[in-house]
Design a protein around this motif. Sequence first.
Motif, short mmCIF file in Angstrom:
data_model
loop_
_atom_site.label_atom_id
_atom_site.label_comp_id
_atom_site.label_asym_id
_atom_site.label_seq_id
_atom_site.Cartn_x
_atom_site.Cartn_y
_atom_site.Cartn_z
N LEU A 202 9.34 22.95 39.02
CA LEU A 202 10.47 23.87 38.87
C LEU A 202 10.58 24.36 37.43
O LEU A 202 10.79 25.54 37.18
CB LEU A 202 11.76 23.17 39.29
CG LEU A 202 13.03 24.02 39.19
CD1 LEU A 202 12.94 25.24 40.11
CD2 LEU A 202 14.26 23.17 39.55
N LEU A 203 10.42 23.44 36.46
CA LEU A 203 10.48 23.82 35.05
C LEU A 203 9.40 24.85 34.73
O LEU A 203 9.63 25.83 34.02
CB LEU A 203 10.28 22.57 34.17
CG LEU A 203 10.13 22.83 32.66
CD1 LEU A 203 11.39 23.43 32.08
CD2 LEU A 203 9.78 21.52 31.94
N LEU A 204 8.23 24.63 35.26
CA LEU A 204 7.11 25.53 35.00
C LEU A 204 7.39 26.93 35.56
O LEU A 204 7.14 27.94 34.90
CB LEU A 204 5.85 24.95 35.64
CG LEU A 204 4.51 25.58 35.28
CD1 LEU A 204 4.26 25.51 33.79
CD2 LEU A 204 3.39 24.90 36.04
N LEU A 293 8.21 31.41 25.62
CA LEU A 293 9.05 30.68 26.57
C LEU A 293 8.21 29.78 27.46
O LEU A 293 8.59 28.64 27.76
CB LEU A 293 9.85 31.68 27.43
CG LEU A 293 10.90 32.51 26.69
CD1 LEU A 293 11.54 33.52 27.65
CD2 LEU A 293 11.97 31.60 26.09
N GLY A 294 7.03 30.29 27.87
CA GLY A 294 6.15 29.45 28.67
C GLY A 294 5.64 28.25 27.89
O GLY A 294 5.55 27.14 28.43
N SER A 295 5.33 28.45 26.61
CA SER A 295 4.87 27.34 25.77
C SER A 295 5.97 26.30 25.59
O SER A 295 5.70 25.09 25.58
CB SER A 295 4.44 27.88 24.39
OG SER A 295 3.34 28.76 24.53
N TYR A 299 5.72 22.18 26.47
CA TYR A 299 5.92 21.05 25.54
C TYR A 299 7.11 20.17 25.92
O TYR A 299 7.13 18.98 25.60
CB TYR A 299 6.05 21.58 24.11
CG TYR A 299 4.69 21.93 23.54
CD1 TYR A 299 3.83 20.91 23.11
CD2 TYR A 299 4.26 23.24 23.48
CE1 TYR A 299 2.58 21.22 22.62
CE2 TYR A 299 3.01 23.56 22.99
CZ TYR A 299 2.15 22.54 22.56
OH TYR A 299 0.90 22.83 22.09
N VAL A 300 8.08 20.73 26.60
CA VAL A 300 9.15 19.88 27.16
C VAL A 300 8.55 18.93 28.18
O VAL A 300 8.85 17.72 28.18
CB VAL A 300 10.25 20.75 27.79
CG1 VAL A 300 11.21 19.89 28.60
CG2 VAL A 300 11.02 21.51 26.71
N ALA A 306 4.76 11.99 27.90
CA ALA A 306 4.44 11.04 26.83
C ALA A 306 5.45 9.89 26.79
O ALA A 306 5.10 8.72 26.61
CB ALA A 306 4.40 11.77 25.49
N TRP A 307 6.74 10.22 26.97
CA TRP A 307 7.79 9.19 26.98
C TRP A 307 7.59 8.22 28.12
O TRP A 307 7.70 7.00 27.95
CB TRP A 307 9.15 9.86 27.05
CG TRP A 307 10.28 8.90 27.36
CD1 TRP A 307 11.07 8.88 28.47
CD2 TRP A 307 10.73 7.81 26.56
NE1 TRP A 307 11.99 7.87 28.43
CE2 TRP A 307 11.80 7.18 27.24
CE3 TRP A 307 10.34 7.31 25.32
CZ2 TRP A 307 12.47 6.07 26.74
CZ3 TRP A 307 11.01 6.19 24.82
CH2 TRP A 307 12.07 5.60 25.53
N ARG A 308 7.27 8.71 29.30
CA ARG A 308 7.04 7.83 30.46
C ARG A 308 5.83 6.94 30.22
O ARG A 308 5.79 5.78 30.68
CB ARG A 308 6.81 8.68 31.71
CG ARG A 308 8.05 9.45 32.21
CD ARG A 308 9.03 8.54 32.92
NE ARG A 308 8.45 7.86 34.06
CZ ARG A 308 8.40 8.35 35.30
NH1 ARG A 308 8.90 9.55 35.54
NH2 ARG A 308 7.86 7.65 36.27
N THR A 309 4.85 7.45 29.48
CA THR A 309 3.66 6.65 29.19
C THR A 309 4.01 5.53 28.22
O THR A 309 3.56 4.38 28.38
CB THR A 309 2.55 7.53 28.59
OG1 THR A 309 2.25 8.59 29.50
CG2 THR A 309 1.28 6.73 28.34
N VAL A 310 4.81 5.85 27.19
CA VAL A 310 5.24 4.83 26.22
C VAL A 310 6.04 3.73 26.91
O VAL A 310 5.92 2.54 26.57
CB VAL A 310 6.09 5.49 25.10
CG1 VAL A 310 6.75 4.43 24.21
CG2 VAL A 310 5.21 6.41 24.25
#
Length: 626
Positions: A202-204, A293-295, A299-300, A306-310
Amino acid sequence: MPTSASAPTKPHRTDGRPTLRERFDAMRNLRPFLRLIWQTSRPLTLASLGLRLVRAFLPVAMLYVGKLIIDEAIRVVALDGGVPTLAQAWSSGTLDTLAGLLALEFALAIGSDLLGRLVSYADALLSELFTNATSVRLMEHAATLDLEDFEDPDLQDKLDRARRQTMGRMNLMGQLFGQVQDAITVASFAVGLLVYAPWLILLLAVALVPAFVGESHFNALGYSLNFQWTPERRQLEYVRQTGASVETAKEVKIFGLHRFLIDRYRTLAERFFLANRALARRRALWGTLLAALGSLGYYVAYGYIAWRTVRGDFTIGDLTFLAGSFLRLRQLLEGLLVGFSQVAGQALYLDDLFSFFAIEPEIASPADPAPFPQPIRQGFVFENVGFRYPGSERWAVRHLDFTLHAGEVLALVGENGAGKTTLVKLLARLYDPDEGRILLDGRDLREYDLDALRANTGVIFQDFVRYHLTVGENIGVGRMEAMDDRARIADAARRAMADEIVAGLPGGYDQVIGRRFRNGVDLSGGQWQKIAIARAYMRDAQVMILDEPTAALDARSEYEVFRRFKELSHRRTAVLISHRFSSVRMADRILVLEQGRIEASGSHAQLMAEGGRYAELFELQAAGYR
């Protein structure tokens, strides 16, 4: 060859800028376009689509194998005994899984490259075949249109745009097929993301909408610019041809026209360049802002993964796979949306092609034509015939009442603009009368099959075509089915007194004439005219028409040509036009035209005795030779 056509499309606004509805309506052109591609070559179309289908699954497969490689490498590093030497690891089987995964990824990379090359190969062949087939269809359809269509500047613009579309639309095929491939790849990536984090999809989507809207807007502006500039682009091409062609070289040099032509070209080209530059600048600025805006959305999502991986929810391999999937998915979705906008824009250009194919000629054969008379027994009767050219309020000819008897040689005389050539065009049914009718052996000319009428009519106009072909082909085009009949071609040349010209050429009847191609030999104006007259004799038609085709000949040569024409026109109906009265006096009857009407009719002797306009013009011309 393909014969399908779309329904006539709605005309765009006069400025060429399509509305949103017109842009969506133009998408209906895709169906007949794809049908044309399918009809061009079914095997190549299937090959292109099939190869793309296989290739569509390779990106997600390669990315997933990359995830497995990373996870396997981390597993090996975490072994209790540490990482042994390469020889030890290889002999113990520690690296077997990792090596197998690397080999698999290598095979997938090689396969993807090979499939890409095969797709390009199939597309290149299909593109060439499509361009050839569509060009042939364009020429075939153009041959069916009325002469007045080609004299209409608006249709000339439409024909020019249609001609460009035969060469420039095959990238649309690659886009459409690529859209199918990318859509399948998107679906495969989306499945992976949905398993891990559904809200990322949805974000994409939200992040990409602005870029799609902007691309669609600027595609429409680009089409509008090209539409508006069609007349100027034709002028540019005309000026370029005039400034650098064999036909105009003498006058360009003598009059020093090159500076004038160069200045005209630069002025037009500069205006078109500035208009394009302004559009390109706006497109680049807004495209950069909307792409940002797409970029931001990417990155969001990257930060979240990355947070879920940490936190330990995902492995390092999962991080690589998800980040890569999201990036590729963003690129693919952006490509799909932008591609859809571009496809919609290109579909507008297809309007130019299919709307040209949708033009129907007004002059056509009847459903059940009458058999053409063999031979013509009575002749042609003009009954109160009137005609004016499209868009003109002035009548070119009007109230024409006369008979052209079978076997008669009729001469038409009059000053420029009197209606002589118009009368000939009506006789050959290049136009139909706006008033009255023309009868042939008692039947309206419109009751006969058009091809039969023209097959029995041989016409050579003053502005005859100089074909840059061989001499034999130049003459042979007079009767296409006898193009290879060398004896007939030689006889036609003899009748036109062109055989002496051919005898002096290095290649004889196989000699290419004209300077356009290598080894071509140019002819004088008079020599070209004799070749053109031979073309009329080649036709061996029942009705022969010479519309001032001897203007480049001297008076003696013209007299000889017309004397021969009179002798060879025995039992044929013939019409000749000339400004030289010494030539037309040998006709059985002479019509004097003035401002589109018949002023006098009779033999040379009768018209001289009447002392009217004919006698006046004859004496004026005769005085010039005294």
